[in-house]
Design a protein around this motif. Structure first.
Motif, PDB file in Angstrom:
ATOM      1  N   TYR A 221      -4.211   9.199  -4.034  1.00 49.15           N
ATOM      2  CA  TYR A 221      -2.880   8.399  -3.174  1.00 49.15           C
ATOM      3  C   TYR A 221      -1.859   8.650  -4.433  1.00 49.15           C
ATOM      4  O   TYR A 221      -1.176   9.028  -5.448  1.00 49.15           O
ATOM      5  CB  TYR A 221      -2.661   6.864  -3.694  1.00 49.15           C
TER       6      TYR A 221
ATOM      7  N   VAL B   8       2.856   5.776  -2.946  1.00 46.69           N
ATOM      8  CA  VAL B   8       1.485   4.392  -2.034  1.00 46.69           C
ATOM      9  C   VAL B   8       0.996   4.150  -3.764  1.00 46.69           C
ATOM     10  O   VAL B   8       1.155   2.386  -3.391  1.00 46.69           O
ATOM     11  CB  VAL B   8       0.745   5.013  -1.581  1.00 46.69           C
TER      12      VAL B   8
ATOM     13  N   SER C  13      -4.003   0.362   0.548  1.00 41.10           N
ATOM     14  CA  SER C  13      -3.061   1.381   1.373  1.00 41.10           C
ATOM     15  C   SER C  13      -2.199   0.660   2.711  1.00 41.10           C
ATOM     16  O   SER C  13      -0.978  -0.013   2.511  1.00 41.10           O
ATOM     17  CB  SER C  13      -3.551   2.039   2.531  1.00 41.10           C
TER      18      SER C  13
ATOM     19  N   LEU D 176      -1.008   9.585   3.609  1.00 43.06           N
ATOM     20  CA  LEU D 176      -2.306   8.982   2.936  1.00 43.06           C
ATOM     21  C   LEU D 176      -3.376  10.100   2.815  1.00 43.06           C
ATOM     22  O   LEU D 176      -3.646  10.484   3.993  1.00 43.06           O
ATOM     23  CB  LEU D 176      -2.214   7.497   3.298  1.00 43.06           C
TER      24      LEU D 176
END
Ligand code: FES
Length: 141
Positions: free
Chosen positions: A26, A30, A83, A118
Protein backbone atom coordinates in the motif's frame (compact mmCIF):
# COMPACT_ATOMS: atom_id res chain seq x y z
CA UNK A 1 15.06 -15.07 28.15
CA UNK A 2 11.78 -15.84 29.98
CA UNK A 3 8.91 -17.31 28.00
CA UNK A 4 7.08 -13.99 28.42
CA UNK A 5 10.01 -12.16 26.86
CA UNK A 6 10.39 -14.57 23.97
CA UNK A 7 6.66 -14.32 23.29
CA UNK A 8 6.93 -10.52 23.25
CA UNK A 9 9.91 -10.71 20.91
CA UNK A 10 8.08 -13.07 18.58
CA UNK A 11 5.04 -10.78 18.55
CA UNK A 12 7.26 -7.78 17.72
CA UNK A 13 8.97 -9.67 14.90
CA UNK A 14 5.63 -10.73 13.52
CA UNK A 15 4.36 -7.16 13.66
CA UNK A 16 7.46 -5.93 11.83
CA UNK A 17 6.90 -8.58 9.17
CA UNK A 18 3.27 -7.46 8.75
CA UNK A 19 4.32 -3.79 8.59
CA UNK A 20 6.88 -4.60 5.89
CA UNK A 21 4.30 -6.49 3.85
CA UNK A 22 1.78 -3.65 4.16
CA UNK A 23 4.39 -1.10 3.13
CA UNK A 24 5.20 -3.14 0.03
CA UNK A 25 1.50 -3.37 -0.90
CA UNK A 26 0.00 0.00 0.00
CA UNK A 27 0.98 3.63 -0.53
CA UNK A 28 2.19 5.64 2.45
CA UNK A 29 -1.03 7.67 2.29
CA UNK A 30 -3.22 4.54 2.48
CA UNK A 31 -1.29 3.26 5.48
CA UNK A 32 -1.45 6.62 7.22
CA UNK A 33 -5.21 6.84 6.70
CA UNK A 34 -5.77 3.20 7.69
CA UNK A 35 -3.60 3.40 10.80
CA UNK A 36 -5.01 6.77 11.94
CA UNK A 37 -8.50 7.03 10.48
CA UNK A 38 -10.63 10.09 11.20
CA UNK A 39 -14.39 10.51 11.57
CA UNK A 40 -14.95 6.92 12.68
CA UNK A 41 -18.30 6.06 14.22
CA UNK A 42 -22.03 6.09 13.81
CA UNK A 43 -23.49 9.55 14.18
CA UNK A 44 -26.42 10.21 16.48
CA UNK A 45 -29.20 12.07 14.67
CA UNK A 46 -27.53 12.46 11.28
CA UNK A 47 -29.38 14.48 8.66
CA UNK A 48 -28.90 11.61 6.27
CA UNK A 49 -27.03 8.33 6.04
CA UNK A 50 -26.57 5.22 3.94
CA UNK A 51 -25.39 1.67 4.42
CA UNK A 52 -24.19 -0.38 1.46
CA UNK A 53 -22.80 -3.89 1.36
CA UNK A 54 -20.42 -4.27 -1.56
CA UNK A 55 -19.95 -7.35 -3.76
CA UNK A 56 -17.05 -8.40 -1.50
CA UNK A 57 -19.51 -8.71 1.42
CA UNK A 58 -18.07 -5.75 3.32
CA UNK A 59 -20.36 -2.99 4.52
CA UNK A 60 -19.76 0.76 4.50
CA UNK A 61 -21.90 3.20 6.48
CA UNK A 62 -21.76 6.97 6.01
CA UNK A 63 -23.49 9.57 8.18
CA UNK A 64 -23.80 13.25 7.32
CA UNK A 65 -24.80 16.44 9.07
CA UNK A 66 -25.90 19.11 6.63
CA UNK A 67 -26.14 22.81 7.35
CA UNK A 68 -27.90 24.75 4.63
CA UNK A 69 -26.28 23.43 1.51
CA UNK A 70 -23.05 22.27 3.12
CA UNK A 71 -21.85 19.04 4.71
CA UNK A 72 -20.71 20.17 8.13
CA UNK A 73 -19.82 16.73 9.49
CA UNK A 74 -19.29 13.26 8.05
CA UNK A 75 -18.55 9.97 9.77
CA UNK A 76 -18.19 6.37 8.62
CA UNK A 77 -18.17 2.81 9.91
CA UNK A 78 -17.06 -0.31 8.10
CA UNK A 79 -16.53 -3.95 8.88
CA UNK A 80 -14.27 -4.21 5.85
CA UNK A 81 -10.59 -4.46 5.12
CA UNK A 82 -7.84 -1.92 5.83
CA UNK A 83 -8.42 -0.30 2.44
CA UNK A 84 -12.08 0.23 3.20
CA UNK A 85 -11.09 1.96 6.46
CA UNK A 86 -8.68 4.20 4.51
CA UNK A 87 -11.36 4.91 1.87
CA UNK A 88 -14.07 5.63 4.47
CA UNK A 89 -11.79 7.98 6.38
CA UNK A 90 -10.66 9.81 3.26
CA UNK A 91 -14.19 10.07 1.85
CA UNK A 92 -15.44 11.74 5.03
CA UNK A 93 -12.48 14.13 4.87
CA UNK A 94 -13.27 14.97 1.24
CA UNK A 95 -16.98 15.44 1.90
CA UNK A 96 -16.68 17.67 4.97
CA UNK A 97 -17.00 21.34 4.09
CA UNK A 98 -18.27 20.66 0.57
CA UNK A 99 -21.62 21.63 -0.80
CA UNK A 100 -24.02 18.80 -1.58
CA UNK A 101 -23.46 19.36 -5.26
CA UNK A 102 -19.67 19.18 -4.88
CA UNK A 103 -19.91 16.05 -2.73
CA UNK A 104 -22.05 14.34 -5.39
CA UNK A 105 -19.16 14.83 -7.75
CA UNK A 106 -16.61 13.03 -5.57
CA UNK A 107 -15.76 9.88 -7.51
CA UNK A 108 -13.95 6.68 -6.66
CA UNK A 109 -11.11 7.97 -8.85
CA UNK A 110 -10.81 11.07 -6.65
CA UNK A 111 -10.50 8.79 -3.63
CA UNK A 112 -7.96 6.57 -5.40
CA UNK A 113 -5.95 9.61 -6.54
CA UNK A 114 -5.83 11.06 -3.03
CA UNK A 115 -4.75 7.70 -1.63
CA UNK A 116 -2.00 7.27 -4.22
CA UNK A 117 -3.80 4.23 -5.67
CA UNK A 118 -4.79 0.84 -4.28
CA UNK A 119 -3.93 -2.71 -5.32
CA UNK A 120 -6.29 -3.99 -8.05
CA UNK A 121 -8.16 -6.25 -5.66
CA UNK A 122 -8.97 -3.25 -3.45
CA UNK A 123 -10.15 -0.76 -6.05
CA UNK A 124 -13.75 -1.69 -5.25
CA UNK A 125 -13.22 -0.40 -1.69
CA UNK A 126 -12.99 3.16 -3.10
CA UNK A 127 -16.13 2.57 -5.16
CA UNK A 128 -17.97 1.29 -2.10
CA UNK A 129 -17.06 4.47 -0.18
CA UNK A 130 -18.04 6.80 -3.06
CA UNK A 131 -21.31 4.89 -3.68
CA UNK A 132 -22.22 5.07 0.01
CA UNK A 133 -21.58 8.82 0.10
CA UNK A 134 -23.74 9.34 -2.99
CA UNK A 135 -26.49 7.12 -1.59
CA UNK A 136 -26.47 9.11 1.67
CA UNK A 137 -26.93 12.30 -0.36
CA UNK A 138 -29.76 10.68 -2.34
CA UNK A 139 -31.44 9.52 0.87
CA UNK A 140 -31.64 13.07 2.15
CA UNK A 141 -35.24 14.12 2.61
FE1 FES B 1 -14.33 -5.15 0.26
FE2 FES B 1 -12.29 -3.67 0.94
S1 FES B 1 -14.36 -3.11 0.95
S2 FES B 1 -12.27 -5.78 0.38
Amino acid sequence: MSSDESFKKLAEELQQEIDKEEEATYSARVLEEYRNPVNVGRMENPDTSAIITGPCGDTMEIYLKIQGDMISEATFMTDGCGSSIACGSLTTRLATGRTIREAKEITNNDILDELGGLPDENIHCAKLAADTLHKALENRK
